[in-house]
Design a protein around this motif. Sequence first.
Motif, PDB file in Angstrom:
ATOM      1  N   LEU A   1       0.821  -1.217   0.000  1.00  0.00           N
ATOM      2  CA  LEU A   1       0.000   0.000   0.000  1.00  0.00           C
ATOM      3  C   LEU A   1       0.853   1.265   0.000  1.00  0.00           C
ATOM      4  O   LEU A   1       0.629   2.168  -0.802  1.00  0.00           O
ATOM      5  N   THR A   2       1.870   1.317   0.870  1.00  0.00           N
ATOM      6  CA  THR A   2       2.629   2.565   0.965  1.00  0.00           C
ATOM      7  C   THR A   2       3.513   2.795  -0.260  1.00  0.00           C
ATOM      8  O   THR A   2       3.841   3.930  -0.590  1.00  0.00           O
ATOM      9  N   ASN A   3       3.892   1.713  -0.960  1.00  0.00           N
ATOM     10  CA  ASN A   3       4.717   1.892  -2.154  1.00  0.00           C
ATOM     11  C   ASN A   3       3.886   2.146  -3.411  1.00  0.00           C
ATOM     12  O   ASN A   3       4.429   2.251  -4.510  1.00  0.00           O
ATOM     13  N   GLY A   4       2.567   2.197  -3.253  1.00  0.00           N
ATOM     14  CA  GLY A   4       1.721   2.454  -4.406  1.00  0.00           C
ATOM     15  C   GLY A   4       1.646   1.288  -5.376  1.00  0.00           C
ATOM     16  O   GLY A   4       1.523   1.473  -6.579  1.00  0.00           O
ATOM     17  N   TRP A   5       1.731   0.068  -4.847  1.00  0.00           N
ATOM     18  CA  TRP A   5       1.704  -1.099  -5.714  1.00  0.00           C
ATOM     19  C   TRP A   5       0.307  -1.736  -5.779  1.00  0.00           C
ATOM     20  O   TRP A   5       0.145  -2.806  -6.362  1.00  0.00           O
ATOM     21  N   ALA A   6      -0.683  -1.119  -5.127  1.00  0.00           N
ATOM     22  CA  ALA A   6      -2.054  -1.632  -5.190  1.00  0.00           C
ATOM     23  C   ALA A   6      -2.901  -0.614  -5.947  1.00  0.00           C
ATOM     24  O   ALA A   6      -2.681   0.593  -5.841  1.00  0.00           O
ATOM     25  N   LEU A   7      -3.855  -1.117  -6.736  1.00  0.00           N
ATOM     26  CA  LEU A   7      -4.736  -0.228  -7.499  1.00  0.00           C
ATOM     27  C   LEU A   7      -6.037  -0.007  -6.730  1.00  0.00           C
ATOM     28  O   LEU A   7      -6.475  -0.867  -5.974  1.00  0.00           O
ATOM     29  N   LYS A   8      -6.642   1.165  -6.958  1.00  0.00           N
ATOM     30  CA  LYS A   8      -7.897   1.495  -6.270  1.00  0.00           C
ATOM     31  C   LYS A   8      -9.031   0.598  -6.737  1.00  0.00           C
ATOM     32  O   LYS A   8      -9.183   0.340  -7.930  1.00  0.00           O
ATOM     33  N   LEU A   9      -9.840   0.160  -5.789  1.00  0.00           N
ATOM     34  CA  LEU A   9     -11.027  -0.619  -6.135  1.00  0.00           C
ATOM     35  C   LEU A   9     -12.014   0.278  -6.869  1.00  0.00           C
ATOM     36  O   LEU A   9     -12.055   1.491  -6.649  1.00  0.00           O
ATOM     37  N   ASP A  10     -12.838  -0.313  -7.752  1.00  0.00           N
ATOM     38  CA  ASP A  10     -13.923   0.441  -8.382  1.00  0.00           C
ATOM     39  C   ASP A  10     -15.195   0.157  -7.596  1.00  0.00           C
ATOM     40  O   ASP A  10     -15.876  -0.847  -7.809  1.00  0.00           O
ATOM     41  N   LYS A  11     -15.463   1.062  -6.632  1.00  0.00           N
ATOM     42  CA  LYS A  11     -16.574   0.773  -5.709  1.00  0.00           C
ATOM     43  C   LYS A  11     -17.933   0.812  -6.401  1.00  0.00           C
ATOM     44  O   LYS A  11     -18.906   0.242  -5.892  1.00  0.00           O
ATOM     45  N   ASP A  12     -18.013   1.466  -7.581  1.00  0.00           N
ATOM     46  CA  ASP A  12     -19.280   1.446  -8.309  1.00  0.00           C
ATOM     47  C   ASP A  12     -19.662   0.025  -8.702  1.00  0.00           C
ATOM     48  O   ASP A  12     -20.840  -0.294  -8.873  1.00  0.00           O
ATOM     49  N   LEU A  13     -18.644  -0.793  -8.871  1.00  0.00           N
ATOM     50  CA  LEU A  13     -18.891  -2.190  -9.256  1.00  0.00           C
ATOM     51  C   LEU A  13     -19.043  -3.093  -8.029  1.00  0.00           C
ATOM     52  O   LEU A  13     -19.238  -4.290  -8.170  1.00  0.00           O
ATOM     53  N   ILE A  14     -18.908  -2.499  -6.837  1.00  0.00           N
ATOM     54  CA  ILE A  14     -19.009  -3.304  -5.608  1.00  0.00           C
ATOM     55  C   ILE A  14     -20.130  -2.758  -4.716  1.00  0.00           C
ATOM     56  O   ILE A  14     -19.879  -2.298  -3.596  1.00  0.00           O
ATOM     57  N   PRO A  15     -21.389  -2.798  -5.196  1.00  0.00           N
ATOM     58  CA  PRO A  15     -22.476  -2.308  -4.334  1.00  0.00           C
ATOM     59  C   PRO A  15     -22.592  -3.121  -3.038  1.00  0.00           C
ATOM     60  O   PRO A  15     -23.005  -2.595  -2.003  1.00  0.00           O
ATOM     61  N   ASN A  16     -22.164  -4.382  -3.091  1.00  0.00           N
ATOM     62  CA  ASN A  16     -22.254  -5.222  -1.894  1.00  0.00           C
ATOM     63  C   ASN A  16     -21.298  -4.788  -0.796  1.00  0.00           C
ATOM     64  O   ASN A  16     -21.300  -5.380   0.285  1.00  0.00           O
ATOM     65  N   ILE A  17     -20.478  -3.766  -1.047  1.00  0.00           N
ATOM     66  CA  ILE A  17     -19.542  -3.310  -0.022  1.00  0.00           C
ATOM     67  C   ILE A  17     -20.304  -2.826   1.214  1.00  0.00           C
ATOM     68  O   ILE A  17     -19.770  -2.792   2.326  1.00  0.00           O
ATOM     69  N   THR A  18     -21.593  -2.517   1.028  1.00  0.00           N
ATOM     70  CA  THR A  18     -22.415  -2.138   2.185  1.00  0.00           C
ATOM     71  C   THR A  18     -22.568  -3.301   3.161  1.00  0.00           C
ATOM     72  O   THR A  18     -22.947  -3.103   4.309  1.00  0.00           O
ATOM     73  N   ASN A  19     -22.278  -4.524   2.693  1.00  0.00           N
ATOM     74  CA  ASN A  19     -22.371  -5.689   3.578  1.00  0.00           C
ATOM     75  C   ASN A  19     -21.124  -5.890   4.433  1.00  0.00           C
ATOM     76  O   ASN A  19     -21.070  -6.819   5.240  1.00  0.00           O
ATOM     77  N   LEU A  20     -20.114  -5.057   4.206  1.00  0.00           N
ATOM     78  CA  LEU A  20     -18.891  -5.181   5.012  1.00  0.00           C
ATOM     79  C   LEU A  20     -19.211  -4.824   6.469  1.00  0.00           C
ATOM     80  O   LEU A  20     -19.825  -3.796   6.746  1.00  0.00           O
ATOM     81  N   ILE A  21     -18.791  -5.691   7.410  1.00  0.00           N
ATOM     82  CA  ILE A  21     -19.116  -5.429   8.821  1.00  0.00           C
ATOM     83  C   ILE A  21     -18.397  -4.165   9.310  1.00  0.00           C
ATOM     84  O   ILE A  21     -17.308  -3.834   8.830  1.00  0.00           O
ATOM     85  N   ASP A  22     -19.017  -3.504  10.269  1.00  0.00           N
ATOM     86  CA  ASP A  22     -18.495  -2.212  10.745  1.00  0.00           C
ATOM     87  C   ASP A  22     -17.076  -2.338  11.296  1.00  0.00           C
ATOM     88  O   ASP A  22     -16.254  -1.448  11.101  1.00  0.00           O
ATOM     89  N   ALA A  23     -16.810  -3.472  11.976  1.00  0.00           N
ATOM     90  CA  ALA A  23     -15.493  -3.636  12.601  1.00  0.00           C
ATOM     91  C   ALA A  23     -14.365  -3.611  11.578  1.00  0.00           C
ATOM     92  O   ALA A  23     -13.210  -3.352  11.916  1.00  0.00           O
ATOM     93  N   GLN A  24     -14.710  -3.879  10.320  1.00  0.00           N
ATOM     94  CA  GLN A  24     -13.673  -3.937   9.280  1.00  0.00           C
ATOM     95  C   GLN A  24     -13.711  -2.719   8.356  1.00  0.00           C
ATOM     96  O   GLN A  24     -12.966  -2.651   7.381  1.00  0.00           O
ATOM     97  N   ALA A  25     -14.599  -1.755   8.643  1.00  0.00           N
ATOM     98  CA  ALA A  25     -14.820  -0.669   7.684  1.00  0.00           C
ATOM     99  C   ALA A  25     -13.644   0.292   7.578  1.00  0.00           C
ATOM    100  O   ALA A  25     -13.422   0.875   6.522  1.00  0.00           O
TER     101      ALA A  25
END
Lengths: 386, 285
Positions: A129-153
């Motif tokens: 993450l800190t070296n910029g080797w991960a790409l941003k998720l496209d949250k528009d394609l992940i509507p189910n992200i609302t199902n992520l539990i609060d403890a992990q948000a």
Amino acid sequence: MNPRLTRQQLLRRGAAGATLLSLPSLLAACGGGGGGGDAGGGELKDVLNFSNWELYIDTAQTRKAAGLTGPTTLEQFTTESKIKVNYYEDVISNSEYFATVQGRLRQGQGVDRDIIVSTDNDRFLGEYLTNGWALKLDKDLIPNITNLIDAQASPPFDPNREYTLPWFSGMDGIAWNEELTGPITTVTQLLEDPKLNGKVGVWNSMGDTLGLVMLENGDDPAKVTDESFDRALAVIQKAQDAGQIRRFYGNDYAQPLATGDLAASMAWSGDILNLGDPKVKWGIAEKGGIIWTDNMLIPLGGSVPTASTYMNFVYDPTIAAQLSLGANYISSTKGVKDEASKLNPDASANTLAFPTDEMLSQMHQNDPAMFSNPDYEKRWLAVQGK
Amino acid sequence: MGSFFHRHKGVTPYLLLAPGILWLAIFFLIPLAFLGYQSLQSGLFPDFQFTWEFSNFSNAIRDYHEQFARSFVYAGIATIACLVLAYPLVYWIAFRAGPWRNLFLLFIVAPFFVTYLVRTLAWLNILADEGPVVGVLRDLHVLGPDGRLLATTFAVVSGITYNFFPFMALPIYVSLEQIDPRLLEAAKDLYASSTQAFLRVTLPLSAPGIVAGTLLTFIPAAGDFINAALLGTPSQAMIGNVIQAKFLESLDYPSAASLSFLLMGSILVALLIYARIVGSERLTG
């Protein structure tokens, strides 16, 4: 320094003749220098390349054992999305996987994977993450992200969950072989009981092992100080010097527990269940345990839409329930336990995959700052003779 | 083409050498130069800077001389053990096994069709605390009731000995097999006893095989890390384990590179001493 020597440039130089190959610039290209780069693309592909740990997804056999019917979740995904999944079980350890991909990532190149996993209580997730080797998720394609539990948000390494989503979580506890010892319920008992001398296993990963010791010492593993680190390390050093500890294990302690080389060991929840040996028991230490999470991320060169489509799929509670039942690890999807009970009425009895609130209240997280401290790392290796 | 080689006869050997030299340059010299460059860097991953950091070397010796010494001791014991075990065996195969020679050689090599890691893992089962070997040794009171073989120096050295055995056995076999039996007959004719014939004829003639075998065993054994990792404890950690941890766990590439260089250098020194003792003509065959 020319940190972004591309493959084409390299080939061109190679073609110019090995004798003309300019050594210094090649050295520079192989060596230091960061450099992110935005390789990889925005196009939806019909193939998803996914690197994961072994025994970490539902298969035909594990589905049967868990009382599930029908095709595996990977097959269901392909049917639904027309995206074929190349599922590689090639993550043997966070460090070794990182070592194999970091060379290409450092050049800003892809690693032929759309999703890889990395555990949060190790230093390597932070490095991606800190070296910029991960790409941003496209949250528009992940509507189910609302199902992520609060403890992990909002974990400290990715506060807005822009780059990562949990795959599974697991708990650190103590396992013992019933034929060789009674229940081992505290870390002190594990590390000091003379009856266990030479037959005790601990992990070679700092966060897990020292995390459990810190809890035993009454220190907070989520906020490590030099003093609490010293205290925890001294406990391990003492047990090591006394010959109590047989070896520092990766994920290979389950077999020795079953054969009797180990009487007891620090152990991950799902490993012991997957071992399926009735004489090997697992429990949470009296002072509590550590909970860790493997996170999915899209490395440079990965297809963001394809990976995001898959992540959305696994955050559907019915799919998440099948994954959890099939792999015996903990999902971070809301409502997964109810869905699992619909699929198999006995599911809620599986407290390793669906821990009770009481169990979760005993869980603590590691301090991410601990992993990026080179001095801690060095001393942790020194205890292991390295 | 033919006339070209005819006219430039001196060029031919160099042309024939070229692929080998190119191979060495690309896969040995360049990586070595890179390793040397890396060993003098400083900083934290991934931002290493080249700063002529010679302290990497002194720190490596200060912090890890114990593991260095251990590696050489273990490799030395394993090499001697290999020699003592292999020589009588291949002697028998070369001179006494007759038509069964190839079959016995196959027996030596056969375990090596299986990968290194799996072979070593097999020893985890053979030497297990509740396994057959430990059980028998406990019954014979060779080991105490809580005695064990795994996670001991014995297990690590045995593992190395086992894993490098063919590298000792095969070169010795080749040199023994080439001995002309008439030389031994001549020795007997000149009233040499069997012992004298062995010491004055067979042993000197097999010396090149012994030298090759010891080198092929000792050099990789000194850098080995699998046996110590699987069969040992932290008290048996070898220098290979340290290098592996520096590369993979701490991402401390400069330290790892300087340790690798020191290992290479100390093996070279050991080799030179060995060459002086046995005579350099035997090293080169």
